[in-house]
Design a protein around this motif. Structure first.
Motif, PDB file in Angstrom:
ATOM      1  N   LEU A   1      -5.701   2.294  -4.596  1.00  0.00           N
ATOM      2  CA  LEU A   1      -5.505   2.932  -3.287  1.00  0.00           C
ATOM      3  C   LEU A   1      -5.408   1.910  -2.163  1.00  0.00           C
ATOM      4  O   LEU A   1      -4.646   2.081  -1.220  1.00  0.00           O
ATOM      5  N   LEU A   2      -6.182   0.835  -2.269  1.00  0.00           N
ATOM      6  CA  LEU A   2      -6.237  -0.154  -1.189  1.00  0.00           C
ATOM      7  C   LEU A   2      -5.416  -1.407  -1.503  1.00  0.00           C
ATOM      8  O   LEU A   2      -5.643  -2.461  -0.906  1.00  0.00           O
ATOM      9  N   VAL A   3      -4.489  -1.298  -2.445  1.00  0.00           N
ATOM     10  CA  VAL A   3      -3.679  -2.458  -2.792  1.00  0.00           C
ATOM     11  C   VAL A   3      -2.946  -2.954  -1.549  1.00  0.00           C
ATOM     12  O   VAL A   3      -2.474  -2.173  -0.715  1.00  0.00           O
ATOM     13  N   GLY A   4      -2.892  -4.275  -1.388  1.00  0.00           N
ATOM     14  CA  GLY A   4      -2.220  -4.851  -0.231  1.00  0.00           C
ATOM     15  C   GLY A   4      -3.100  -4.963   0.988  1.00  0.00           C
ATOM     16  O   GLY A   4      -2.678  -5.536   2.005  1.00  0.00           O
ATOM     17  N   ARG A   5      -4.322  -4.444   0.917  1.00  0.00           N
ATOM     18  CA  ARG A   5      -5.267  -4.527   2.040  1.00  0.00           C
ATOM     19  C   ARG A   5      -6.312  -5.596   1.744  1.00  0.00           C
ATOM     20  O   ARG A   5      -6.623  -5.880   0.591  1.00  0.00           O
ATOM     21  N   GLU A   6      -6.894  -6.154   2.770  1.00  0.00           N
ATOM     22  CA  GLU A   6      -7.925  -7.158   2.620  1.00  0.00           C
ATOM     23  C   GLU A   6      -9.262  -6.463   2.360  1.00  0.00           C
ATOM     24  O   GLU A   6      -9.896  -5.924   3.269  1.00  0.00           O
ATOM     25  N   THR A   7      -9.660  -6.475   1.103  1.00  0.00           N
ATOM     26  CA  THR A   7     -10.892  -5.771   0.708  1.00  0.00           C
ATOM     27  C   THR A   7     -12.052  -6.727   0.455  1.00  0.00           C
ATOM     28  O   THR A   7     -13.162  -6.277   0.186  1.00  0.00           O
ATOM     29  N   GLY A   8     -11.779  -8.021   0.507  1.00  0.00           N
ATOM     30  CA  GLY A   8     -12.835  -8.976   0.223  1.00  0.00           C
ATOM     31  C   GLY A   8     -13.001  -9.257  -1.252  1.00  0.00           C
ATOM     32  O   GLY A   8     -13.855 -10.044  -1.665  1.00  0.00           O
ATOM     33  N   ARG A   9     -12.173  -8.602  -2.073  1.00  0.00           N
ATOM     34  CA  ARG A   9     -12.264  -8.788  -3.514  1.00  0.00           C
ATOM     35  C   ARG A   9     -10.890  -8.568  -4.126  1.00  0.00           C
ATOM     36  O   ARG A   9     -10.235  -7.569  -3.848  1.00  0.00           O
TER      37      ARG A   9
ATOM     38  N   THR B   1       1.094  -2.685 -12.349  1.00  0.00           N
ATOM     39  CA  THR B   1       2.261  -3.324 -12.948  1.00  0.00           C
ATOM     40  C   THR B   1       3.175  -2.254 -13.529  1.00  0.00           C
ATOM     41  O   THR B   1       2.743  -1.420 -14.333  1.00  0.00           O
ATOM     42  N   VAL B   2       4.425  -2.276 -13.119  1.00  0.00           N
ATOM     43  CA  VAL B   2       5.413  -1.271 -13.495  1.00  0.00           C
ATOM     44  C   VAL B   2       6.501  -1.930 -14.343  1.00  0.00           C
ATOM     45  O   VAL B   2       6.902  -3.068 -14.080  1.00  0.00           O
TER      46      VAL B   2
ATOM     47  N   GLN C   1     -13.986   1.531   2.282  1.00  0.00           N
ATOM     48  CA  GLN C   1     -12.908   2.358   1.728  1.00  0.00           C
ATOM     49  C   GLN C   1     -12.605   1.945   0.296  1.00  0.00           C
ATOM     50  O   GLN C   1     -12.388   2.781  -0.579  1.00  0.00           O
ATOM     51  N   PHE C   2     -12.611   0.624   0.069  1.00  0.00           N
ATOM     52  CA  PHE C   2     -12.375   0.132  -1.278  1.00  0.00           C
ATOM     53  C   PHE C   2     -13.481   0.593  -2.221  1.00  0.00           C
ATOM     54  O   PHE C   2     -13.211   1.045  -3.351  1.00  0.00           O
ATOM     55  N   GLY C   3     -14.735   0.487  -1.797  1.00  0.00           N
ATOM     56  CA  GLY C   3     -15.848   0.936  -2.636  1.00  0.00           C
ATOM     57  C   GLY C   3     -15.734   2.412  -2.977  1.00  0.00           C
ATOM     58  O   GLY C   3     -15.991   2.820  -4.118  1.00  0.00           O
TER      59      GLY C   3
ATOM     60  N   THR D   1       0.821  -1.214   0.000  1.00  0.00           N
ATOM     61  CA  THR D   1       0.000   0.000   0.000  1.00  0.00           C
ATOM     62  C   THR D   1       0.853   1.261   0.000  1.00  0.00           C
ATOM     63  O   THR D   1       0.661   2.168  -0.817  1.00  0.00           O
ATOM     64  N   PHE D   2       1.801   1.345   0.916  1.00  0.00           N
ATOM     65  CA  PHE D   2       2.572   2.579   1.067  1.00  0.00           C
ATOM     66  C   PHE D   2       3.547   2.771  -0.093  1.00  0.00           C
ATOM     67  O   PHE D   2       3.768   3.906  -0.543  1.00  0.00           O
ATOM     68  N   ALA D   3       4.108   1.675  -0.605  1.00  0.00           N
ATOM     69  CA  ALA D   3       5.000   1.786  -1.759  1.00  0.00           C
ATOM     70  C   ALA D   3       4.226   2.298  -2.969  1.00  0.00           C
ATOM     71  O   ALA D   3       4.720   3.137  -3.738  1.00  0.00           O
ATOM     72  N   SER D   4       2.999   1.803  -3.139  1.00  0.00           N
ATOM     73  CA  SER D   4       2.171   2.247  -4.254  1.00  0.00           C
ATOM     74  C   SER D   4       1.854   3.736  -4.145  1.00  0.00           C
ATOM     75  O   SER D   4       1.959   4.484  -5.123  1.00  0.00           O
ATOM     76  N   ARG D   5       1.504   4.185  -2.959  1.00  0.00           N
ATOM     77  CA  ARG D   5       1.159   5.608  -2.786  1.00  0.00           C
ATOM     78  C   ARG D   5       2.371   6.503  -2.986  1.00  0.00           C
ATOM     79  O   ARG D   5       2.278   7.582  -3.568  1.00  0.00           O
TER      80      ARG D   5
END
Length: 372
Positions: free
Chosen positions: A71-79, A85-86, A141-143, A14-18
Motif C-alpha cells: 500500500l505504501l510502496v514509493g513512500r518513505e516509510t523508514g524501512r 514484481t509483475v 500508515q505503513f505499520g 504508489t498510485f500505479a500500484s493501487r
C-alpha cells in the motif's frame, strides 16, 4: 537465451500500484459475469460456475492481501519492504515468487500480529500525530498496512501456488460413484493461474474422499501433474494408468490470462496495438484472455492386469479436425477474450489475423456482458 526475469518489473509508484490492484479486482468480477453468460448458454453448469467463482474469490483475496502489503510502496516509510514484481511480458500477473513469499508470511502471520498494535491503536496514534505534530504519519500508515496484510493472510481462503484437489459428489449410476475433482495452480513458468476440473467414476470399495489410502495419493498425483506444458491427454492417461479403480471421463483446464494493459504490460502482438490505439480511460484499458481446453473419453477398453484379471482403460477423443490441425492433446480448445467496449471497437476495426475464432465478451462497468 533471454532471461525471463528481464521481462519482470517492479511497481514502485504508489498510485500505479493501487490502480493495478483495482484493475485486477474489477477483472475478476467481469470474469464471473462472463461465466454466468456461459452458464446461461449451457456451456458451464451451475456447479462449474460455482467452482470458478471460488477460485476467482481466492484470487481476489490474494490481490487484496498484496495490495495491503504494498500500500505504501514509493513512500518513505523508514524501512525498505520492496515492491510488487509483475510479469509484464508473458502474463501481466504478479510473478509466482510473490505468492510463494506470501505463503511463507502466512505461516508466521499469527506471530507478527501478536507483536503489532491493533488497528484502533494505529488509528489513534495517527490522529495524534496529525493533530500534535502536524505531519503525515507515514510510518504509522505503513505499520497499519502491514497489520491488515497479516490479518488478510490469517483469514485464509487465498489462491496459492498449489491448491490441492477437492472432490464433489455428482451422483451414482451403474453401481459407481461419480465425482467432480477440481484443483488449481499458479503456473510458475508463465505466471498465470490455471484451474482444472475432472469428472471421474469410482469403482473402488470406499468413497474416494474418505479413502485414507487413495485420496492423498490422488491429490499428490494431480498436483504433480498440474503443469501448463503438459497436454490434457498426457495428464488423463497418467491418471487412468495409476488408478485402476478411478476412470476419468472428462478433463477441463482453464487458463486465466494473459492480461494485457497498455499501462502495465509490454506484450507484443495485435492486442498491444489495439490497446495503444484505443486510448481508453483508466480502468478500461485492458483485455484478458481466457482459454478452455476439454478432453472427453470416447470409449473404454479392457487390458490384462496379471494372469487372471483385467482393468478398464479410457480411450480419449482427439483430433476432431481429421489431422488438419496440430495435435493439441484435447478434444477441443476454445479461446475467449474479455475486454471493455472501446478496445473491442478498435479490435473489430483492425480485425487482426487469428481472432476470427476467438469469442469476444464485451463488458461494461455497470456489469453488462455482450458476446460476439
Amino acid at each position: 537465451m533471454t532471461d525471463p526475469r528481464a521481462e519482470h518489473y517492479d511497481l514502485k509508484d504508489t498510485f500505479a500500484s493501487r490502480r493495478y490492484f483495482a484493475k485486477f479486482q474489477a477483472i475478476m468480477q467481469h470474469m464471473l459475469r462472463v461465466a454466468g453468460v456461459m452458464e446461461a448458454e449451457g456451456q458451464l453448469s451451475r456447479d462449474e460456475v460455482a467452482i470458478l467463482a471460488t477460485y476467482a474469490s481466492k484470487l481476489t483475496y490474494t490481490f487484496q492481501a498484496l495490495s495491503w502489503k504494498y500500500l505504501l510502496v514509493g513512500r518513505e516509510t523508514g524501512r525498505f519492504f520492496g515492491s510488487l514484481t509483475v510479469d509484464g511480458s508473458d502474463s501481466g500477473f504478479p510473478v509466482a515468487a510473490e505468492l510463494m513469499t506470501m505463503a511463507n508470511d502466512a505461516q508466521q502471520a499469527q506471530n507478527h500480529l501478536a507483536t503489532m498494535p491493533s488497528v484502533e491503536e494505529h488509528k489513534d496514534r495517527m490522529v495524534q500525530s496529525i493533530l500534535s505534530d502536524r505531519t503525515i504519519p507515514t510510518k504509522l500508515q505503513f505499520g497499519l498496512s502491514q497489520r491488515l496484510y497479516y490479518e488478510e493472510l490469517l483469514r485464509g481462503n487465498l489462491f496459492w501456488v498449489r491448491n490441492d484437489a477437492q472432490a464433489e459428489f455428482m451422483g451414482e449410476g451403474a453401481g459407481r460413484r461419480k465425482y467432480r475433482l477440481h484443483w488449481a495452480t499458479y503456473d510458475s513458468q508463465v505466471n498465470l493461474p490455471v484451474i482444472y476440473m475432472m469428472e471421474v467414476e469410482d469403482s473402488g470399495r470406499d468413497a474416494l474422499p474418505v479413502d485414507a489410502r487413495r485420496w492423498p495419493e490422488v491429490q499428490a498425483h494431480l498436483s504433480a501433474q498440474a503443469l501448463g506444458g503438459l497436454k490434457l491427454v498426457t495428464i488423463a492417461r497418467g491418471f487412468d494408468e495409476d488408478f485402476d479403480d478411478l476412470h476419468p471421463k472428462r478433463l477441463r483446464r482453464f487458463h486465466l490470462g494473459p492480461m494485457y494493459s497498455h499501462a502495465y504490460t509490454r506484450q507484443n502482438g495485435p492486442l498491444r496495438d489495439v490497446l495503444a490505439e484505443a486510448k481508453a480511460p483508466e480502468g478500461q484499458d485492458w483485455a484478458m484472455v481466457w482459454t478452455e481446453e476439454e478432453l472427453l473419453s470416447d470409449r473404454v477398453i479392457e487390458e490384462k492386469a496379471g494372469w487372471f484379471s483385467t482393468v478398464e482403460r479410457e480411450i480419449f477423443a482427439l483430433d476432431p479436425m481429421g489431422n488438419q490441425l496440430p495435435d493439441m492433446g484435447a478434444t477441443r480448445t476454445q479461446r475467449s477474450i474479455i475486454l471493455p467496449q472501446r478496445p473491442y471497437q478498435v479490435l473489430e476495426e483492425h480485425n487482426p489475423p487469428g481472432f476470427s475464432g476467438v469469442r469476444k465478451f464485451v463488458v461494461s462497468a455497470a456489469g453488462r456482458v455482450l458476446q460476439y
